[in-house]
Design a protein around this motif. Structure first.
Motif, PDB file in Angstrom:
ATOM      1  N   GLY A  92       0.771  -1.067  -0.142  1.00 17.16           N
ATOM      2  CA  GLY A  92      -0.320  -0.035  -0.138  1.00 17.16           C
ATOM      3  C   GLY A  92       0.178   0.863   0.082  1.00 17.16           C
ATOM      4  O   GLY A  92       1.923   1.124  -0.461  1.00 17.16           O
ATOM      5  N   PRO A  93       0.335   2.118   0.226  1.00 15.17           N
ATOM      6  CA  PRO A  93       1.415   3.697   0.069  1.00 15.17           C
ATOM      7  C   PRO A  93       1.950   3.535   1.004  1.00 15.17           C
ATOM      8  O   PRO A  93       1.764   3.049   2.124  1.00 15.17           O
ATOM      9  CB  PRO A  93       0.412   4.215   0.655  1.00 15.17           C
ATOM     10  N   VAL A  94       2.951   4.201   1.045  1.00 12.21           N
ATOM     11  CA  VAL A  94       4.365   4.187   1.911  1.00 12.21           C
ATOM     12  C   VAL A  94       3.686   4.181   3.798  1.00 12.21           C
ATOM     13  O   VAL A  94       3.976   4.115   4.834  1.00 12.21           O
ATOM     14  CB  VAL A  94       5.675   4.576   1.633  1.00 12.21           C
ATOM     15  N   ASP A  95       3.133   5.696   3.463  1.00  5.17           N
ATOM     16  CA  ASP A  95       2.653   6.245   4.666  1.00  5.17           C
ATOM     17  C   ASP A  95       1.884   5.052   5.851  1.00  5.17           C
ATOM     18  O   ASP A  95       2.117   5.733   7.049  1.00  5.17           O
ATOM     19  CB  ASP A  95       1.856   7.578   5.262  1.00  5.17           C
ATOM     20  N   ASP A  96       0.625   4.380   4.979  1.00  4.76           N
ATOM     21  CA  ASP A  96      -0.174   2.968   5.320  1.00  4.76           C
ATOM     22  C   ASP A  96       0.812   2.393   6.081  1.00  4.76           C
ATOM     23  O   ASP A  96       0.900   1.479   7.357  1.00  4.76           O
ATOM     24  CB  ASP A  96      -0.384   2.796   4.786  1.00  4.76           C
ATOM     25  N   VAL A  97       1.930   1.792   5.410  1.00  8.68           N
ATOM     26  CA  VAL A  97       1.855  -0.076   5.199  1.00  8.68           C
ATOM     27  C   VAL A  97       3.586  -0.432   5.745  1.00  8.68           C
ATOM     28  O   VAL A  97       3.625  -1.323   6.149  1.00  8.68           O
ATOM     29  CB  VAL A  97       1.897  -0.565   4.030  1.00  8.68           C
ATOM     30  N   PHE A  98       4.259   1.112   5.887  1.00  2.97           N
ATOM     31  CA  PHE A  98       5.805   0.696   6.160  1.00  2.97           C
ATOM     32  C   PHE A  98       5.767   1.034   7.825  1.00  2.97           C
ATOM     33  O   PHE A  98       6.554   1.997   8.341  1.00  2.97           O
ATOM     34  CB  PHE A  98       6.491   1.828   5.046  1.00  2.97           C
ATOM     35  N   THR A  99       5.531  -0.056   8.654  1.00  5.57           N
ATOM     36  CA  THR A  99       5.154  -0.055   9.539  1.00  5.57           C
ATOM     37  C   THR A  99       6.213  -1.003  10.545  1.00  5.57           C
ATOM     38  O   THR A  99       6.910  -2.117   9.598  1.00  5.57           O
ATOM     39  CB  THR A  99       3.890  -0.249  10.037  1.00  5.57           C
ATOM     40  N   HIS A 100       6.301  -0.355  11.856  1.00  6.56           N
ATOM     41  CA  HIS A 100       7.445  -1.752  11.875  1.00  6.56           C
ATOM     42  C   HIS A 100       7.106  -2.571  12.221  1.00  6.56           C
ATOM     43  O   HIS A 100       7.727  -3.587  12.531  1.00  6.56           O
ATOM     44  CB  HIS A 100       7.354  -0.642  13.988  1.00  6.56           C
ATOM     45  N   ALA A 101       5.377  -2.779  12.709  1.00  2.00           N
ATOM     46  CA  ALA A 101       5.416  -4.314  12.445  1.00  2.00           C
ATOM     47  C   ALA A 101       5.912  -4.821  11.689  1.00  2.00           C
ATOM     48  O   ALA A 101       5.416  -5.941  11.372  1.00  2.00           O
ATOM     49  CB  ALA A 101       3.684  -3.737  13.089  1.00  2.00           C
ATOM     50  N   ASN A 102       5.181  -4.623  10.450  1.00  2.00           N
ATOM     51  CA  ASN A 102       5.284  -4.720   9.178  1.00  2.00           C
ATOM     52  C   ASN A 102       6.651  -5.150   8.566  1.00  2.00           C
ATOM     53  O   ASN A 102       6.636  -6.278   7.943  1.00  2.00           O
ATOM     54  CB  ASN A 102       4.848  -4.162   7.985  1.00  2.00           C
ATOM     55  N   LEU A 103       7.337  -3.996   8.865  1.00  2.24           N
ATOM     56  CA  LEU A 103       8.504  -4.495   8.843  1.00  2.24           C
ATOM     57  C   LEU A 103       9.206  -5.766   9.874  1.00  2.24           C
ATOM     58  O   LEU A 103      10.120  -6.552   9.494  1.00  2.24           O
ATOM     59  CB  LEU A 103       9.761  -2.976   9.306  1.00  2.24           C
ATOM     60  N   HIS A 104       9.109  -5.839  10.844  1.00  6.38           N
ATOM     61  CA  HIS A 104       9.459  -6.879  11.524  1.00  6.38           C
ATOM     62  C   HIS A 104       8.435  -7.657  11.252  1.00  6.38           C
ATOM     63  O   HIS A 104       9.323  -8.925  10.855  1.00  6.38           O
ATOM     64  CB  HIS A 104       8.815  -6.865  13.051  1.00  6.38           C
ATOM     65  N   ALA A 105       7.565  -8.125  10.347  1.00  3.72           N
ATOM     66  CA  ALA A 105       7.049  -9.138   9.797  1.00  3.72           C
ATOM     67  C   ALA A 105       7.759  -9.716   8.696  1.00  3.72           C
ATOM     68  O   ALA A 105       8.377 -11.155   8.428  1.00  3.72           O
ATOM     69  CB  ALA A 105       5.480  -8.994   9.512  1.00  3.72           C
ATOM     70  N   THR A 106       8.214  -8.683   8.049  1.00  2.00           N
ATOM     71  CA  THR A 106       9.282  -8.832   6.780  1.00  2.00           C
ATOM     72  C   THR A 106      10.116  -9.100   6.988  1.00  2.00           C
ATOM     73  O   THR A 106      10.904 -10.709   6.461  1.00  2.00           O
ATOM     74  CB  THR A 106       9.309  -7.417   5.967  1.00  2.00           C
ATOM     75  N   TYR A 107      11.258  -8.680   7.884  1.00  2.00           N
ATOM     76  CA  TYR A 107      12.356  -9.311   8.263  1.00  2.00           C
ATOM     77  C   TYR A 107      12.915 -10.130   9.161  1.00  2.00           C
ATOM     78  O   TYR A 107      13.586 -10.533   9.883  1.00  2.00           O
ATOM     79  CB  TYR A 107      13.345  -7.834   8.357  1.00  2.00           C
TER      80      TYR A 107
END
Ligand SMILES: Nc1ncnc2c1ncn2[C@@H]1O[C@H](COP(=O)(O)OP(=O)(O)O)[C@@H](O)[C@H]1O
Ligand SMILES: [Mg+2]
Lengths: 288, 363
Positions: free
Chosen positions: A253-268
């Motif tokens: 989604g738009p960077v502002d919405d989905v580039f969150t710490h939680a999502n990054l953690h889920a990715t990395y």
């Protein structure tokens, strides 16, 4: 967020997947959503090498006229996602459409920049010749590139600030210059959709700025760019949308919405320690 | 036509036809595949003799082409399992196919009419006695017809598909994205390598074929930065080595095929050492020049920071240069009018030297 701890090793919280699915099904953002089919539409895409899935059930609908980053750890399948979209790797399940049609029918609308390391830079040729290759698709089989093609190629080299290096053997270019040559070759394709695999990898600061300006210029012309990006600190500066990928699509989604710490953690998983203090960390903290 | 001329023309045609396809083998880093194909095609030739009893060159070329493609496909199949590396896959496939061929030859010599020595080393001296009869009429030397046709086919293929071959060789993924079917191009090239191998094989044997596929192209690669020039040079080196090899063999009274390979090898070594830009010597000189330029900029910036002058010894200690290095760098700088060596043996910058010192990066 409690999901952070449980999301190690790419286990994705169900709620996140849900919100992501809704988002990809109906892209949010600008009200003036362009009519016509989306530049890239990926559905239930699964790709496997030697029976090992490297992409699992990916859904993604890219917004037209936006710069989209694909972000994820090494081996997450970022390059594979682009290759699958371009029909370069066999797909185990699902499908990809480019402007509403299979890629094979839309080749002329799509430009591609492979990872710089994927080609042999000791090949006996020069910068101008490589950029001219961007015209081959339009030429088709048998027809030789002529004055016109070289003229276009030269213009594109100029556009990336490499006109002085047109006749330089490609192995004698720096990493940043080689990347610019690849960029010029993609520009020579005069496409509407640009897939770029790590265009910023191993380039100097000047080249990085030049590439960013070019991306913005492409966007202002209404072109769509999908680029694999490895520097989490610059995602929010350079891109409109982001797809977080680790075999599965974690969020999009738009960077502002989905580039969150939680999502990054889920990715990395646990591997984002290097982020601390960086701008991404700050923005992520705010987003949290 | 004299026997000598027939042998030389045959050799030159082998060199030319092999160099054309060999250029792309070298650029694709597939030299090993050339080696593999040139061996495993034996099975194709033998199998054709064995099953059809025919010695028709056309059938032999087709049979060999099929086995050549079989080799490539088997290698890729094994490699794609992800269990072994590509060179290992090649090493698994071609000895197997080659040895089946050898077994057939040795077990049924009367059925296949060839012997293993001939396969490995060829017998180019015989080409002058091997004439082709078409419709009951003598049509000239068989080797000219076969190798001439092969050279023309290879040249046509490469010139007609020059753009596509170049793209598929340089950037396979990009070629595929543009719709240029790099896999088809790949197999077409391999089929031509196989066919060329068989045709050349008959005159010069498997070992010279490998040399002619790889060595002239590898030498040409060192001489130029243009693909088309590389192709031309490879053809010239291949044919030239064949002709030179003939004279070498006459002179030392040795095997002609081996002498041809030796000349090609010598040309390669000469290119490796003395090629204008990519040769070892040129690289060394380049490195030396860069080091010297770097040393000079160190010297100039150091003197700029010490306008009162610095002694030669201090310079040497400061940059950990040997006495000789220091003396060389300083002498060259003095000769170029950048530095003056005062009677008190103290070095200072001249006007010109100060200007240059300001241009040293980082200052
Ligand atoms: N041609 C291939 N054959 C086998 N495995 C591959 C191939 N290409 C990529 N892989 C594997 O697939 C996974 C994803 O690769 P890739 O898409 O290149 O990841 P990324 O670009 O995100 O670093 C990696 O584990 C990689 O080792
Ligand atoms: Mg990658």
């Amino acid at each position: 967020m409690s999901t952070v701890q449980t999301s190690d090793l790419g286990v994705i919280p169900a709620t996140l997947v849900e919100s992501q699915r809704r988002r990809s099904a109906a892209p949010t953002g600008d009200e003036t959503v362009a009519t016509g089919p989306p530049p890239v539409e990926i559905r239930d895409l699964t790709v496997a090498y030697h029976e090992r899935p490297v992409l699992w059930d990916v859904d993604l609908t890219v917004r037209p006229g936006k710069l989209t980053a694909i972000v994820g750890p090494n081996g997450a399948g970022k390059s594979t996602l682009i290759k699958a979209a371009l029909g370069l790797v066999p797909v185990a399940a699902g499908w990809v459409k480019i402007f509403g049609e299979p890629f094979a029918e839309q080749r002329r609308l799509v430009a591609y920049i492979p990872q710089r390391g994927s080609v042999d830079w000791d090949f006996p040729t020069d910068a101008l010749d490589v950029v001219t290759m961007g015209r081959y698709g339009t030429l088709g089989w048998f027809r030789r590139p002529g004055k016109r093609e070289r003229q276009i190629a030269m213009d594109k080299l100029r556009q990336v600030g490499m006109a002085d290096f047109a006749r330089r053997q490609i192995s004698e270019l720096s990493g940043g210059q080689q990347q610019r040559v690849f960029l010029a070759r993609a520009l020579a394709q005069e496409a509407d959709l640009y897939f770029m695999d790590e265009p910023f990898a191993g380039v100097d600061a000047t080249t990085e700025r030049a590439i960013v300006e070019l991306l913005q210029e492409l966007r202002s012309q209404g072109k769509t760019v999908v680029a694999v990006h490895h520097d989490l600190n610059t995602v929010d500066d350079y891109f409109d949308d982001v797809a977080l990928l680790n075999v599965r699509l974690v969020a999009y989604g738009p960077v502002d919405d989905v580039f969150t710490h939680a999502n990054l953690h889920a990715t990395y998983g646990g591997r984002i320690g290097f982020l601390s203090g960086g701008p991404a960390e700050t923005s992520a903290a705010v987003a949290d | 036509m004299s026997i000598a001329l027939v042998i030389m023309i045959t050799g030159a045609l082998v060199g030319a036809s092999c160099a054309i396809v060999g250029t792309f083998l070298v650029l694709r880093r597939m030299s090993m595949m050339g080696d593999a194909i040139s061996h495993s095609v034996l099975l194709g030739i033998v199998a054709v003799f064995f099953f059809t009893g025919s010695r028709s060159p056309i059938l032999a070329v087709l049979g060999a082409g099929a086995v050549g493609l079989l080799t490539v496909s088997l290698v890729e199949l094994i490699y794609r399992t992800g269990r072994v590396k590509e060179d290992a896959a090649i090493g698994l496939v071609f000895p197997a196919l080659f040895s089946i061929g050898v077994i057939l030859v040795s077990r049924f010599p009367s059925a296949v009419h060839i012997d293993v020595d001939h396969v490995l080393y060829g017998e180019i001296t015989f080409v002058a006695f091997d004439r082709l009869t078409l419709f009951g009429v003598d049509a000239g030397y068989r080797s000219f017809w076969l190798l001439g046709a092969m050279t023309i086919v290879n040249a046509l293929f490469v010139l007609l598909f020059f753009k596509e071959l170049k793209l598929a060789t340089f950037d396979r993924g990009f070629a595929a994205a543009l719709g240029f079917a790099p896999t088809v191009i790949h197999y077409a090239l391999m089929a031509l390598v196989s066919a060329t191998t068989v045709v050349a094989f008959d005159s010069v044997g498997a070992i010279l074929v490998v040399a002619m596929l790889i060595v002239p192209a590898a030498a040409a690669y060192l001489l130029t930065d243009r693909l088309l020039v590389m192709l031309g040079l490879a053809v010239a080196i291949g044919s030239g080595s064949a002709i030179g090899g003939y004279w070498l063999a006459r002179w030392i009274d040795g095997s002609i095929a081996a002498a041809m390979a030796v000349v090609a090898g010598v040309v390669f070594v000469a290119c490796f050492l003395f090629a204008p830009r990519h040769g070892l010597v040129a690289r060394y000189v380049q490195l030396f020049t860069v080091r010297r330029a770097f040393a000079r900029s160190l010297l100039l910036s150091h003197l700029r920071l010490h306008p009162g002058g610095v002694s030669m010894e201090t310079i040497g200690e400061r940059f950990l240069w040997s006495r000789r290095m220091t003396s060389n760098v300083v002498t060259a700088a003095v000769q170029d009018g950048l530095v003056t060596d005062s009677p008190a043996r103290r070095l200072t910058l001249t006007k010109l030297g100060s200007v240059q010192a300001q241009q040293v990066p980082g200052h």
